[in-house]
Design a protein around this motif. Structure first.
Motif, PDB file in Angstrom:
ATOM      1  N   THR A   1     -54.906  -6.803  16.866  1.00  0.00           N
ATOM      2  CA  THR A   1     -54.173  -7.441  17.972  1.00  0.00           C
ATOM      3  C   THR A   1     -54.918  -7.323  19.317  1.00  0.00           C
ATOM      4  O   THR A   1     -54.369  -7.574  20.363  1.00  0.00           O
ATOM      5  N   LEU A   2     -56.192  -6.885  19.258  1.00  0.00           N
ATOM      6  CA  LEU A   2     -57.001  -6.691  20.473  1.00  0.00           C
ATOM      7  C   LEU A   2     -56.448  -5.541  21.336  1.00  0.00           C
ATOM      8  O   LEU A   2     -56.535  -5.546  22.559  1.00  0.00           O
ATOM      9  N   ASP A   3     -55.892  -4.524  20.661  1.00  0.00           N
ATOM     10  CA  ASP A   3     -55.216  -3.431  21.364  1.00  0.00           C
ATOM     11  C   ASP A   3     -56.207  -2.373  21.839  1.00  0.00           C
ATOM     12  O   ASP A   3     -56.270  -1.264  21.309  1.00  0.00           O
ATOM     13  N   GLY A   4     -57.008  -2.738  22.842  1.00  0.00           N
ATOM     14  CA  GLY A   4     -57.901  -1.776  23.477  1.00  0.00           C
ATOM     15  C   GLY A   4     -59.335  -1.856  22.993  1.00  0.00           C
ATOM     16  O   GLY A   4     -59.671  -2.597  22.075  1.00  0.00           O
ATOM     17  N   GLU A   5     -60.177  -1.077  23.677  1.00  0.00           N
ATOM     18  CA  GLU A   5     -61.602  -1.025  23.351  1.00  0.00           C
ATOM     19  C   GLU A   5     -61.822   0.102  22.343  1.00  0.00           C
ATOM     20  O   GLU A   5     -61.249   1.179  22.472  1.00  0.00           O
ATOM     21  N   MET A   6     -62.673  -0.157  21.356  1.00  0.00           N
ATOM     22  CA  MET A   6     -62.991   0.860  20.348  1.00  0.00           C
ATOM     23  C   MET A   6     -64.357   1.475  20.643  1.00  0.00           C
ATOM     24  O   MET A   6     -65.281   0.767  21.055  1.00  0.00           O
TER      25      MET A   6
ATOM     26  N   VAL B   1     -65.938  10.240  15.386  1.00  0.00           N
ATOM     27  CA  VAL B   1     -64.548  10.157  15.842  1.00  0.00           C
ATOM     28  C   VAL B   1     -64.344   8.800  16.510  1.00  0.00           C
ATOM     29  O   VAL B   1     -65.143   8.396  17.357  1.00  0.00           O
ATOM     30  N   ILE B   2     -63.286   8.078  16.073  1.00  0.00           N
ATOM     31  CA  ILE B   2     -63.008   6.762  16.648  1.00  0.00           C
ATOM     32  C   ILE B   2     -61.954   6.906  17.742  1.00  0.00           C
ATOM     33  O   ILE B   2     -60.888   7.489  17.522  1.00  0.00           O
ATOM     34  N   TYR B   3     -62.285   6.385  18.924  1.00  0.00           N
ATOM     35  CA  TYR B   3     -61.384   6.436  20.077  1.00  0.00           C
ATOM     36  C   TYR B   3     -60.872   5.032  20.380  1.00  0.00           C
ATOM     37  O   TYR B   3     -61.608   4.050  20.243  1.00  0.00           O
ATOM     38  N   GLN B   4     -59.615   4.988  20.808  1.00  0.00           N
ATOM     39  CA  GLN B   4     -58.988   3.731  21.219  1.00  0.00           C
ATOM     40  C   GLN B   4     -58.680   3.846  22.707  1.00  0.00           C
ATOM     41  O   GLN B   4     -57.783   4.594  23.100  1.00  0.00           O
ATOM     42  N   ILE B   5     -59.433   3.114  23.524  1.00  0.00           N
ATOM     43  CA  ILE B   5     -59.184   3.147  24.966  1.00  0.00           C
ATOM     44  C   ILE B   5     -58.266   1.975  25.272  1.00  0.00           C
ATOM     45  O   ILE B   5     -58.680   0.816  25.287  1.00  0.00           O
ATOM     46  N   LYS B   6     -57.009   2.286  25.489  1.00  0.00           N
ATOM     47  CA  LYS B   6     -55.998   1.239  25.664  1.00  0.00           C
ATOM     48  C   LYS B   6     -55.980   0.742  27.112  1.00  0.00           C
ATOM     49  O   LYS B   6     -56.644   1.294  27.986  1.00  0.00           O
TER      50      LYS B   6
ATOM     51  N   GLN C   1     -55.861   2.678  11.151  1.00  0.00           N
ATOM     52  CA  GLN C   1     -55.913   1.591  12.140  1.00  0.00           C
ATOM     53  C   GLN C   1     -57.057   0.646  11.784  1.00  0.00           C
ATOM     54  O   GLN C   1     -58.157   1.097  11.442  1.00  0.00           O
ATOM     55  N   THR C   2     -56.802  -0.648  11.909  1.00  0.00           N
ATOM     56  CA  THR C   2     -57.814  -1.621  11.491  1.00  0.00           C
ATOM     57  C   THR C   2     -58.474  -2.299  12.688  1.00  0.00           C
ATOM     58  O   THR C   2     -57.931  -2.309  13.801  1.00  0.00           O
ATOM     59  N   VAL C   3     -59.644  -2.855  12.420  1.00  0.00           N
ATOM     60  CA  VAL C   3     -60.421  -3.522  13.466  1.00  0.00           C
ATOM     61  C   VAL C   3     -60.718  -4.968  13.055  1.00  0.00           C
ATOM     62  O   VAL C   3     -61.045  -5.232  11.905  1.00  0.00           O
ATOM     63  N   PRO C   4     -60.608  -5.924  14.004  1.00  0.00           N
ATOM     64  CA  PRO C   4     -60.983  -7.311  13.717  1.00  0.00           C
ATOM     65  C   PRO C   4     -62.456  -7.577  14.009  1.00  0.00           C
ATOM     66  O   PRO C   4     -63.030  -8.546  13.523  1.00  0.00           O
ATOM     67  N   PHE C   5     -63.060  -6.721  14.837  1.00  0.00           N
ATOM     68  CA  PHE C   5     -64.482  -6.861  15.191  1.00  0.00           C
ATOM     69  C   PHE C   5     -65.009  -5.486  15.555  1.00  0.00           C
ATOM     70  O   PHE C   5     -64.381  -4.750  16.324  1.00  0.00           O
ATOM     71  N   ALA C   6     -66.143  -5.119  14.996  1.00  0.00           N
ATOM     72  CA  ALA C   6     -66.773  -3.834  15.317  1.00  0.00           C
ATOM     73  C   ALA C   6     -68.200  -3.845  14.808  1.00  0.00           C
ATOM     74  O   ALA C   6     -68.552  -4.638  13.921  1.00  0.00           O
ATOM     75  N   ALA C   7     -69.013  -2.970  15.390  1.00  0.00           N
ATOM     76  CA  ALA C   7     -70.374  -2.741  14.902  1.00  0.00           C
ATOM     77  C   ALA C   7     -70.614  -1.238  14.948  1.00  0.00           C
ATOM     78  O   ALA C   7     -70.336  -0.595  15.974  1.00  0.00           O
ATOM     79  N   VAL C   8     -71.075  -0.694  13.836  1.00  0.00           N
ATOM     80  CA  VAL C   8     -71.327   0.760  13.762  1.00  0.00           C
ATOM     81  C   VAL C   8     -72.646   1.018  13.034  1.00  0.00           C
ATOM     82  O   VAL C   8     -73.136   0.188  12.271  1.00  0.00           O
TER      83      VAL C   8
ATOM     84  N   SER D   1     -60.330  -2.504  29.870  1.00  0.00           N
ATOM     85  CA  SER D   1     -59.748  -2.600  28.548  1.00  0.00           C
ATOM     86  C   SER D   1     -58.782  -3.774  28.551  1.00  0.00           C
ATOM     87  O   SER D   1     -58.520  -4.377  29.597  1.00  0.00           O
ATOM     88  N   VAL D   2     -58.298  -4.118  27.366  1.00  0.00           N
ATOM     89  CA  VAL D   2     -57.428  -5.284  27.223  1.00  0.00           C
ATOM     90  C   VAL D   2     -56.142  -4.879  26.493  1.00  0.00           C
ATOM     91  O   VAL D   2     -56.161  -3.982  25.654  1.00  0.00           O
ATOM     92  N   PRO D   3     -55.021  -5.536  26.831  1.00  0.00           N
ATOM     93  CA  PRO D   3     -53.753  -5.192  26.180  1.00  0.00           C
ATOM     94  C   PRO D   3     -53.586  -5.888  24.830  1.00  0.00           C
ATOM     95  O   PRO D   3     -54.175  -6.937  24.590  1.00  0.00           O
ATOM     96  N   ALA D   4     -52.759  -5.297  23.974  1.00  0.00           N
ATOM     97  CA  ALA D   4     -52.455  -5.886  22.664  1.00  0.00           C
ATOM     98  C   ALA D   4     -51.865  -7.283  22.851  1.00  0.00           C
ATOM     99  O   ALA D   4     -51.105  -7.534  23.795  1.00  0.00           O
ATOM    100  N   GLN D   5     -52.196  -8.179  21.944  1.00  0.00           N
ATOM    101  CA  GLN D   5     -51.730  -9.565  22.003  1.00  0.00           C
ATOM    102  C   GLN D   5     -50.777  -9.846  20.847  1.00  0.00           C
ATOM    103  O   GLN D   5     -50.808  -9.180  19.822  1.00  0.00           O
TER     104      GLN D   5
END
Ligand SMILES: [Zn+2]
Length: 268
Positions: free
Chosen positions: A74-79, A85-90, A102-109, A159-163
């Motif tokens: 839902t674009l709920d913050g920056e990963m 350790v995965i952080y969610q900056i809301k 928690q799932t991601v729609p876009f990421a690179a690791v 950061s961006v809010p959940a959509q």
């Protein structure tokens, strides 16, 4: 005989692990490939178009890397992933520790193994930092992971809010992004420099996220000023992309257009 076989296998595996320290460009065909691979979920143009449903869990991401950036379902913050350790900056500016489901729609690791490090001059802004990093690279045609640690006199993140559905396109969301400013802050920048030829797939050039040293705040880097900063780089010659399940909106949108101008807008 059986024990001997196991022992032989073990020795063979140990040799593969040792040879994994080599990470020069072109070493992608050896068994160390997994540690030298940029693993990516979906494409930046799908994210630009509003495909925000998560498809890969944090737990799955961790099997592909201990270091990286992205966003959440839902674009709920920056990963940001640092040291596994995965952080969610809301959009409240707080860095939460994400749970593996928690799932991601876009990421690179990737797995971060420093190949070189460089002291960065003080007083550089984001453009200056990127120019300094560029000078240290032998080619722009390779993926690089960057871990940039130290003291910054200034840091500006967002950061961006959940959509909710129907999801707006990313440039609409970032018009309302939350912006955070820090002064005299210690922390770590996690990010990548991708080659121009990934246009449409990932962000060409630099894409950097920040986490404060107390792991309580951060975001997508918009600007900064260096004070006492060291950059470590990991050359990453392999690339692996995971596309969503066939039920995803990913397969219902037109991905033929060039979004480069919109990416510039959304990333700033
Ligand atoms: Zn970002």
């Amino acid at each position: 005989m059986r024990n001997f076989l196991f022992t032989s296998l073990f020795v063979a595996m140990a040799i593969i692990l040792v040879s994994g320290c080599n990470s020069s460009p072109g070493s992608g065909n050896n068994a160390a490939g997994d540690r030298e691979t940029l693993f990516q979920v979906s494409t930046i143009n799908a994210l630009m178009a509003g495909v925000y449903d998560g498809t890969v869990s944090g737990g799955q991401l961790k099997t592909h890397g201990d270091f990286g950036i992205g966003t959440f379902t839902t674009l709920d913050g920056e990963m940001l992933e640092l040291d596994g350790v995965i952080y969610q900056i809301k959009s409240d500016g707080v860095a939460y520790t994400a749970i593996d489901s928690q799932t991601v729609p876009f990421a690179a690791v990737t797995f971060f193994d420093s190949d070189r490090q460089e002291k960065i001059a003080s007083g550089l802004d984001l453009v200056g930092l990127q120019a300094a990093l560029d000078k240290s690279l032998t080619s722009f045609n390779l993926f690089y992971a960057f871990k940039i640690d130290g003291q910054f006199s200034y840091m500006k993140t967002r950061s961006v809010p959940a959509q909710s559905k129907p999801y707006p396109v990313l440039t609409e969301v970032t018009k309302k992004q939350a912006v955070f400013e820090f002064s005299n802050i210690r922390g770590t920048i996690v990010g990548f420099r991708c080659p121009q030829f990934v246009n449409g797939v990932n962000v060409p050039g630099y894409h950097l996220h920040f986490l404060t040293s107390d792991h309580r705040a951060g975001g997508h880097v918009l600007d900064l000023k260096t004070t006492d900063v060291t950059a470590r780089v990991d050359d990453t010659p392999n690339f692996l992309m995971s596309l969503p399940d066939i039920s995803s909106d990913f397969y219902k949108i037109d991905l033929s257009g060039d979004q480069q101008n919109n990416i510039q807008k959304a990333e700033k």
